[in-house]
Design an enzyme around this catalytic site. Structure first.
Site, PDB file in Angstrom:
ATOM      1  CB  SER A  17      -0.958  -0.013   1.190  1.00 25.53           C
ATOM      2  OG  SER A  17      -0.218  -0.032   2.389  1.00 25.53           O
ATOM      3  N   GLY A  52      11.936  14.644  -0.735  1.00 27.05           N
ATOM      4  CA  GLY A  52      12.195  15.676  -1.737  1.00 27.05           C
ATOM      5  C   GLY A  52      10.999  16.041  -2.589  1.00 27.05           C
ATOM      6  N   GLY A  53      10.372  15.046  -3.241  1.00 33.03           N
ATOM      7  CA  GLY A  53       9.202  15.358  -4.043  1.00 33.03           C
ATOM      8  C   GLY A  53       9.052  14.461  -5.254  1.00 33.03           C
ATOM      9  CD  GLU A 119      15.019  15.967  -5.127  1.00 34.53           C
ATOM     10  OE1 GLU A 119      14.662  15.828  -3.968  1.00 34.53           O
ATOM     11  OE2 GLU A 119      14.645  15.214  -6.044  1.00 34.53           O
ATOM     12  CG  HIS A 242      19.971   9.826  -0.377  1.00 35.30           C
ATOM     13  ND1 HIS A 242      20.618  10.909   0.177  1.00 35.30           N
ATOM     14  CD2 HIS A 242      18.901  10.314  -1.038  1.00 35.30           C
ATOM     15  CE1 HIS A 242      19.943  12.009  -0.138  1.00 35.30           C
ATOM     16  NE2 HIS A 242      18.897  11.677  -0.878  1.00 35.30           N
ATOM     17  NE  ARG A 288      19.621  10.947  -4.933  1.00 33.15           N
ATOM     18  CZ  ARG A 288      18.370  10.694  -4.706  1.00 33.15           C
ATOM     19  NH1 ARG A 288      17.942   9.457  -4.702  1.00 33.15           N
ATOM     20  NH2 ARG A 288      17.539  11.662  -4.477  1.00 33.15           N
ATOM     21  CG  HIS A 349      17.664   6.424  -1.173  1.00 33.11           C
ATOM     22  ND1 HIS A 349      16.857   6.808  -0.134  1.00 33.11           N
ATOM     23  CD2 HIS A 349      17.267   7.161  -2.251  1.00 33.11           C
ATOM     24  CE1 HIS A 349      15.999   7.732  -0.563  1.00 33.11           C
ATOM     25  NE2 HIS A 349      16.220   7.948  -1.845  1.00 33.11           N
ATOM     26  NE  ARG A 384      15.507   6.691  -7.398  1.00 34.46           N
ATOM     27  CZ  ARG A 384      15.057   7.563  -6.493  1.00 34.46           C
ATOM     28  NH1 ARG A 384      13.956   8.258  -6.716  1.00 34.46           N
ATOM     29  NH2 ARG A 384      15.685   7.734  -5.356  1.00 34.46           N
TER      30      ARG A 384
END
Ligand code: FAD
Ligand code: SIN
Length: 533
Positions: A17, A52-53, A119, A242, A288, A349, A384
């Site tokens: 979920s 972050g978003g 970012e 991360h 990253r 991460h 990513r």
């Protein structure tokens, strides 16, 4: 929903979920009975932790082409460009839908225009966010709609053990079909759930490593289940570390959002020396993998346990306005980010690889779909781009629901057997589960971390094989428990990560090998196939 004799039946059964599972449930709910299963509470997901978003082109100065190019660049030649184009093209529309559903995204003062942040790896401001707790805001918004729908039935604290397929039941003619799932109930009973369509949306596997930004639930269950059922996995060597997770001996490795660096925070060592520009011209906002390796390198070179994130350049007002949750959580462990640098380490991460699927989550098994972080569509390639994963979850959920509704799959109705737990010895002690768990995480951190070598991978493989055999004997002789299911899954996913890393004889994106430091001119995906049942 039908319920009788420890058997449940749904039209659509969703395991997980997080963002992917919740949106799929909403998309399917007007078309049949939906079961949505969650092994913890609703807030136990990577989705709820996202800070972050969500990335999407919303600004006139930005363009889809720029977002596509940034994604391709971060993915270092392994992204599937058609998938990138497909998913990126929908960013704006999904952010707008979330806003319409009630997600409290930050807006510019006195306007309805979204405040967009930036970012690493993004060439423009394109991250919509709800302060520094975007995932929780999205998760709660979707959940409110899910809870209000009469056709959706939530089974919290129920844990999926394995999928039931026609092959496993001995039917070898025709295609292999998924028929449902075995679930462990909160009071440790095992029930059989039949479903016309089953969707695994179980998230990532950060718990394979010692330091991780992920919550406890991230044990790779869906990937291990799909693998055992016969699905191939792709690109599992690409584990995103991360760069900035809190280093605190007494506390958990909470994330310090990349948006902090987007707003001006810098990386320094204990002497306050800024080092990120020694490694890349974009400094703290390099992709990253580069920033995480720079921190790892400085820690090893200087013999230190951590480096520091100095958020003071952002200024008190912006920290208080945009990062109130991070600020408070740090204050809770005695760190005042407005006035002092914060100790950080890179931590596992995000899993760029997963079960090999298309954007709709289709697998090699009929009526079994894998979506969200558990899946590998080709969007991320070898690394990513920040904030692309929530977007991928939503697009996959939408495509998955459409594919299911358009499919002519007619579930073979056959009696599903109950779980057989006859002949088990009563459990005497649980210490071995904890020891195996710790050993897997240390092995992975020591030998399969940010920097790898052939010898370290061989060592990891040898150790994991021993642990795997111990778990196997334990699994089939003692009553099943939640810890044991997770441990078994974790050990399978760890082994798949190592095997994938061994196959890649180069360094690319998140996979860096001391023995193969060059990036080959031509390279493809790493795909592992299970033995067919
Ligand atoms: P999840 O949200 O992880 O949900 C998985 C669900 O499956 C959970 O409900 C879990 O309980 C359930 N589950 C697992 N196994 C079982 C089982 N055996 N039986 C029953 N239920 C099970 N991405 C971004 O795009 N932007 C960000 O700002 C961002 N920030 C992040 C910050 C943090 C700290 C972390 C950890 C990740 C972040 N990410 C971010 C990544 C992103 O949050 C995840 O990739 C995404 O939310 C995954 O969603 P999901 O629905 O696939 O899985
Ligand atoms: C972060 O806020 O730094 C996480 C963003 C992401 O993982 O996409």
């Amino acid at each position: 929903m039908n319920y009788s004799n420890s058997h449940l039946t749904f039209d659509f059964l969703i395991i997980g979920s997080g963002a992917a599972g919740l949106l799929t449930a909403l998309r399917l709910a007007d078309h049949g009975q939906v079961g949505i299963v969650n092994k913890g509470d609703f807030n136990m997901s990577n989705t709820y932790q996202a800070q972050g978003g969500i990335a999407g082109v919303m600004d006139g100065e930005d363009s889809y082409d720029a977002h596509i190019q940034d994604t391709l660049k971060a993915g270092v030649g392994l992204c599937h460009e058609d998938v990138v184009r497909e998913i990126v093209a929908q960013g704006g529309a999904f952010i707008q839908e979330l806003k319409n559903l009630g997600t409290p995204f930050d807006t510019l003062v006195d306007t309805d225009t979204l405040h967009l942040t930036r970012e690493g790896g993004h060439s423009a401001r394109r991250i919509a966010h709800a302060k520094d707790a975007t995932g929780r805001a999205i998760g709660e918004t979707l959940l409110n709609h899910v809870l209000a729908h009469p056709n959706i039935h939530c089974l919290n604290k129920h844990m999926a053990i394995d999928v039931i397929t026609s092959r496993r039941l001995g039917r070898h003619g025709g295609s292999n079909q998924c028929l449902g799932v075995y679930l462990l109930t909160p009071d440790n009973h095992i029930i059989t759930v039949a479903a016309t369509h089953t969707i695994l949306a179980t998230g990532g596997a950060g718990k394979v490593y010692h330091y991780t930004s992920n919550p406890h639930a991230a044990t790779g269950d869906g990937i291990a289940m799909a693998w055992r059922a016969g699905c191939p996995v792709m690109n599992l060597e690409f584990i995103q570390f991360h760069p900035t997770c809190l280093f605190h001996p007494g506390g958990s490795t909470m994330l310090l959002s990349e948006a902090l660096r987007g707003e001006g925070a810098i990386l320094v060592d204990a002497q306050q020396r800024r080092f990120a520009f020694d490694y890349h011209e974009s400094g703290e906002l390099a992709p990253r993998d580069i920033v995480a390796r720079a921190i790892d390198h400085e820690m090893k070179k200087q013999g230190k346990d951590c480096m520091f994130l100095d958020a003071r350049p952002i200024g008190k007002a912006t920290i208080q306005a945009h990062f109130p949750n991070i600020m408070q959580r740090l204050l809770d462990v005695g760190i005042d980010m407005i006035n002092e640098p914060v100790p950080i380490v890179p931590a596992s991460h995000y899993l760029c690889g997963g079960v090999k699927t298309d954007v709709a989550g289709r697998t090699t098994i009929d009526a079994l779909y894998v979506i969200g972080e558990s899946a590998a569509t080709g969007l991320h390639g070898a690394n990513r781009l920040a904030s692309n994963s929530l977007l991928e979850c939503l697009v996959m959920a939408d495509y998955c629901a459409k594919a299911i509704l358009a499919s002519s799959h007619d579930c073979t109705r056959m009696a599903l057997p109950e779980w057989d737990d006859s002949g088990l010895s009563p459990e005497t002690e649980r210490i071995q589960i904890k020891q195996n768990w710790d050993e897997i995480r240390l092995t992975m951190s020591n030998y399969v971390g940010i920097v790898r070598s052939d010898e370290w991978l061989r060592r990891a493989r040898r150790r994991l094989r021993v642990i795997h055999d111990e778990i196997a004997s334990y699994y089939w002789h003692y009553p099943i428990s939640r810890d044991l299911i997770e441990l078994r899954n974790l050990s399978i996913v760890a082994d798949l990560i190592v095997r994938s890393a061994q196959q890649r004889q180069e360094s690319r994106g998140l996979h860096y090998s001391k023995d193969h430091p060059k990036t080959l001119k031509h390279a493809g995906d790493t795909v592992l196939w299970p033995e067919q049942l």
